[in-house]
Design an enzyme around this catalytic site. Structure first.
Site, mmCIF file in Angstrom:
data_model
loop_
_atom_site.group_PDB
_atom_site.id
_atom_site.type_symbol
_atom_site.label_atom_id
_atom_site.label_comp_id
_atom_site.label_asym_id
_atom_site.label_seq_id
_atom_site.Cartn_x
_atom_site.Cartn_y
_atom_site.Cartn_z
ATOM 1 N N SER A 188 13.151 31.358 -14.010
ATOM 2 C CA SER A 188 11.836 31.375 -13.378
ATOM 3 C C SER A 188 11.103 30.123 -13.839
ATOM 4 C CB SER A 188 11.095 32.620 -13.861
ATOM 5 O OG SER A 188 9.716 32.526 -13.584
ATOM 6 N N TYR A 247 7.930 38.128 -20.905
ATOM 7 C CA TYR A 247 8.811 37.752 -19.799
ATOM 8 C C TYR A 247 9.193 36.278 -19.922
ATOM 9 C CZ TYR A 247 10.035 36.592 -14.923
ATOM 10 O OH TYR A 247 10.659 36.142 -13.790
ATOM 11 N N ALA A 305 9.197 34.453 -22.574
ATOM 12 C CA ALA A 305 10.081 34.275 -23.742
ATOM 13 C C ALA A 305 11.524 34.621 -23.376
ATOM 14 C CB ALA A 305 9.605 35.148 -24.895
ATOM 15 N N TYR A 350 7.027 31.761 -7.220
ATOM 16 C CA TYR A 350 6.546 33.107 -6.867
ATOM 17 C C TYR A 350 7.183 33.528 -5.543
ATOM 18 C CZ TYR A 350 2.817 36.466 -5.443
ATOM 19 O OH TYR A 350 2.098 37.541 -5.010
ATOM 20 N N THR A 409 8.846 39.482 -3.285
ATOM 21 C CA THR A 409 9.490 40.800 -3.421
ATOM 22 C C THR A 409 8.390 41.865 -3.588
ATOM 23 O OG1 THR A 409 9.658 40.588 -5.830
ATOM 24 C CG2 THR A 409 11.501 39.777 -4.542
ATOM 25 N N ASN A 447 7.941 44.273 -5.688
ATOM 26 C CA ASN A 447 7.443 44.441 -7.054
ATOM 27 C C ASN A 447 6.560 43.286 -7.505
ATOM 28 O OD1 ASN A 447 8.572 46.943 -7.457
ATOM 29 N ND2 ASN A 447 10.474 46.134 -8.332
HETATM 30 N N1 LIG Z 1 9.774 37.712 -7.530
HETATM 31 C C1 LIG Z 1 9.367 36.639 -8.151
HETATM 32 O O1 LIG Z 1 8.258 36.141 -7.908
HETATM 33 C C2 LIG Z 1 10.253 35.965 -9.167
HETATM 34 C C3 LIG Z 1 9.825 34.731 -9.684
HETATM 35 C C4 LIG Z 1 10.625 34.081 -10.606
HETATM 36 C C5 LIG Z 1 11.830 34.648 -11.011
HETATM 37 N N2 LIG Z 1 12.222 35.854 -10.499
HETATM 38 C C6 LIG Z 1 13.463 36.433 -10.990
HETATM 39 O O2 LIG Z 1 14.277 36.860 -9.930
HETATM 40 C C7 LIG Z 1 15.000 38.026 -10.317
HETATM 41 C C8 LIG Z 1 14.753 39.145 -9.318
HETATM 42 O O3 LIG Z 1 13.355 39.398 -9.262
HETATM 43 P P1 LIG Z 1 12.753 40.403 -8.187
HETATM 44 O O4 LIG Z 1 11.353 40.014 -7.955
HETATM 45 O O5 LIG Z 1 13.685 40.510 -7.051
HETATM 46 O O6 LIG Z 1 12.758 41.779 -9.017
HETATM 47 P P2 LIG Z 1 12.519 43.282 -8.483
HETATM 48 O O7 LIG Z 1 12.259 43.258 -7.027
HETATM 49 O O8 LIG Z 1 11.523 43.902 -9.388
HETATM 50 O O9 LIG Z 1 13.943 43.946 -8.720
HETATM 51 C C9 LIG Z 1 14.389 44.170 -10.007
HETATM 52 C C10 LIG Z 1 15.738 44.836 -9.967
HETATM 53 O O10 LIG Z 1 16.151 45.124 -11.295
HETATM 54 C C11 LIG Z 1 16.469 46.500 -11.408
HETATM 55 N N3 LIG Z 1 16.111 47.005 -12.738
HETATM 56 C C12 LIG Z 1 14.882 47.118 -13.296
HETATM 57 N N4 LIG Z 1 14.951 47.662 -14.510
HETATM 58 C C13 LIG Z 1 16.264 47.931 -14.734
HETATM 59 C C14 LIG Z 1 16.988 48.530 -15.786
HETATM 60 N N5 LIG Z 1 16.357 48.995 -16.883
HETATM 61 N N6 LIG Z 1 18.335 48.636 -15.684
HETATM 62 C C15 LIG Z 1 18.973 48.193 -14.584
HETATM 63 N N7 LIG Z 1 18.351 47.629 -13.544
HETATM 64 C C16 LIG Z 1 17.013 47.504 -13.610
HETATM 65 C C17 LIG Z 1 15.666 47.192 -10.321
HETATM 66 O O11 LIG Z 1 16.313 48.358 -9.848
HETATM 67 P P3 LIG Z 1 16.033 49.851 -10.378
HETATM 68 O O12 LIG Z 1 14.552 49.997 -10.494
HETATM 69 O O13 LIG Z 1 16.643 50.695 -9.311
HETATM 70 O O14 LIG Z 1 16.753 49.952 -11.674
HETATM 71 C C18 LIG Z 1 15.716 46.143 -9.205
HETATM 72 O O15 LIG Z 1 16.882 46.269 -8.442
HETATM 73 C C19 LIG Z 1 14.537 38.372 -11.733
HETATM 74 O O16 LIG Z 1 15.427 37.862 -12.680
HETATM 75 C C20 LIG Z 1 13.197 37.688 -11.820
HETATM 76 O O17 LIG Z 1 12.840 37.373 -13.138
HETATM 77 C C21 LIG Z 1 11.447 36.527 -9.586
#
Ligand SMILES: NC(=O)c1ccc[n+]([C@@H]2O[C@H](COP(=O)([O-])OP(=O)(O)OC[C@H]3O[C@@H](n4cnc5c(N)ncnc54)[C@H](OP(=O)(O)O)[C@@H]3O)[C@@H](O)[C@H]2O)c1
Ligand SMILES: *[C@@H]1O[C@H](CO)[C@@H](O)[C@H](O)[C@H]1NC(C)=O
Length: 290
Positions: free
Chosen positions: A169, A182, A184, A216, A219, A221
């Protein structure tokens, strides 16, 4: 004129090099390959699973929520996956993370792409209150489990000449207030995987690692957590997943998405760190963060 004589061939040479080094990307490169995407019940992980599915890969998805995973598997099959299956697991339990790799082995018979993507543990925007448990929880789920999955999958990846795609990120590259645990964990990811990439190369072990540095993204969440606390506009998760998969398949060392806006900040950070602190600071709605 003398300058031109030197400069012109140099530019032509560079252009030619650039052109020939741009390997073209096609679905054929992925058809039949075996892919595990973590955190793929929703968000970017779900979209990454669909990208691999469209190109005919064997896709395994994993997260905690079984119902969601079943729907993702169904859609992967509709999109053209060679096969699709799911594994229910909570990645905050490292034993359970290890088991996911064992199950992947018995389901797919091997692994060509390990996509480390899950994120969780209350990592939204909030004030730092000196809560040690939050920091530990984030490091455990968002960093240690990545390392555990990598260790467990290493043999399989080496056997297949496979590679790792790992999600970072902007918060893993520049300071990010209000989400210290996060940030860190993502800095740790960056340190571990960029070091691992070079260590493997020096040891002549073929293990390409693509680090995805994301801004950003829209998604569900992230929108829920961030949209009323920041002034920025999110980018598309579908487009993001496309870029990440392409970069991973072409074995690029990093994917920055969205490219220009984030690259600009990264370059500026080294040249004018104080200015970047101020610019980043301006994108938060402080009154909505508690
Ligand atoms: N969205 C952004 O703006 C953004 C920006 C920079 C980087 N990223 C990175 O991109 C990646 C995906 O982000 P996202 O926004 O797509 O996230 P997200 O929509 O919140 O999805 C997170 C996923 O992780 C799973 N998860 C959460 N806790 C878990 C646990 N304890 N064990 C196993 N699985 C778990 C969730 O499924 P369950 O709840 O079903 O377990 C879900 O499938 C991440 O690494 C994030 O740091 C995102
Ligand atoms: C972690 O997972 C393992 C294997 O799935 C299980 O035996 C163990 O009870 C779990 N530990 C916790 C604390 O839930």
């Amino acid at each position: 004129m003398a300058v031109l004589k030197i400069l012109l061939p140099l530019i032509v040479g560079l252009c030619a090099y650039y052109f020939y080094s741009q390997e073209s990307f096609s679905a054929e490169m992925v058809r039949g390959k075996r892919v595990l995407v973590t955190g793929s019940s929703t968000g970017i992980g779900e979209q990454i699973a669909y990208e691999f599915a469209r190109m005919g890969a064997n896709v395994a998805v994993t997260a905690r929520r079984e119902k969601q995973l079943q729907m993702v598997v169904q859609k992967c099959l509709e999109l053209g996956a060679s096969s699709a299956s799911y594994i229910v697991s909570d990645m905050s339990n490292l034993t359970s993370a290890q088991k996911v790799i064992e199950e992947t082995k018995s389901k797919l018979g091997g692994l060509d792409y390990l996509v480390l993507n899950h994120v969780g543990g209350n990592v939204g925007l909030h004030l730092f209150r000196g809560d040690m448990e939050i920091v530990k929880r984030s490091m455990n789920l968002n960093f240690f489990s990545y390392v555990q999955l990598t260790i467990s999958a290493l043999n399989m990846l080496q056997e297949s000449g496979g590679s790792i795609i790992v999600m970072s990120s902007m918060a893993g590259r520049i300071m990010s207030p209000f989400t210290l645990e996060y940030s860190a964990a993502k800095f740790a990811v960056e340190g571990f995987y960029s070091g691992l990439r070079t260590e493997m190369r020096l040891r002549k072990i073929n293990l390409p690692i693509t680090v995805a540095v994301l801004g950003y993204i829209n998604t569900d969440n992230a929108m829920k957590e961030v949209s009323n606390k920041m002034t920025m506009e999110p980018s598309s998760k579908e487009e993001c997943a496309k870029e990440v998969v392409k970069g991973g398949v072409l074995r690029r060392r990093e994917v920055i998405y969205p490219y220009w806006s984030q690259k600009f900040i990264l370059i500026l950070r080294d040249l004018m760190p104080n200015l970047v602190d101020q610019l980043v600071g301006k994108s938060y709605k402080l009154e909505n963060i508690s």
